[in-house]
Design an enzyme around this catalytic site. Structure first.
Site, PDB file in Angstrom:
ATOM      1  N   ASN A 148       3.252  -0.835   5.503  1.00  6.49           N
ATOM      2  CA  ASN A 148       2.338  -1.474   6.441  1.00  6.49           C
ATOM      3  C   ASN A 148       1.714  -0.400   7.317  1.00  6.49           C
ATOM      4  O   ASN A 148       2.316   0.651   7.540  1.00  6.49           O
ATOM      5  CB  ASN A 148       3.092  -2.462   7.344  1.00  6.49           C
ATOM      6  N   ARG A 184       4.400  -6.153   0.554  1.00  8.03           N
ATOM      7  CA  ARG A 184       5.043  -4.908   0.112  1.00  8.03           C
ATOM      8  C   ARG A 184       6.072  -5.177  -0.983  1.00  8.03           C
ATOM      9  O   ARG A 184       6.139  -4.452  -1.971  1.00  8.03           O
ATOM     10  CB  ARG A 184       5.708  -4.185   1.287  1.00  8.03           C
TER      11      ARG A 184
END
Length: 100
Positions: free
Chosen positions: A42, A24
């Site tokens: 996520n 990320r």
């Protein structure tokens, strides 16, 4: 964005070893580097998903990055893209990491 570039929006999901490897963070950094906006998070399924928005050429670059590069320790099996469409204006102001 008055340079006549088409703005695109696309949703994405990346499969493989993409959690616990700073995916990320790297996605956010790459998106910002390309001048894109959107988000990344996520999923409970162990994937990473999000949305990209920006000039079509930069969105295309980011799609390639999500398919083949990712973070240094990630292992990407595949990336899926859907809902790609031209947009008039950006829905986001920055590229952020969303925590579910």
């Amino acid at each position: 964005m008055s340079d006549g570039a088409d703005l695109l929006s696309v949703d994405y999901e990346v499969f493989g070893r993409v959690q616990g490897v700073f995916f990320r963070k790297y996605t956010q950094a790459e998106g910002k580097k390309l001048g894109l906006v959107g988000w990344v998070q996520n999923t409970e399924a162990g994937t990473v998903q999000g949305q990209l928005q920006g000039p079509s050429s930069k969105v295309k670059e980011m799609k390639e990055w999500l398919k083949s590069t990712g973070s240094p320790k990630s292992q990407i099996i595949k990336a899926e893209f859907k809902n790609e469409k031209k947009i008039e204006c950006l829905d986001h102001t920055t590229f952020k990491i969303v925590r579910p």
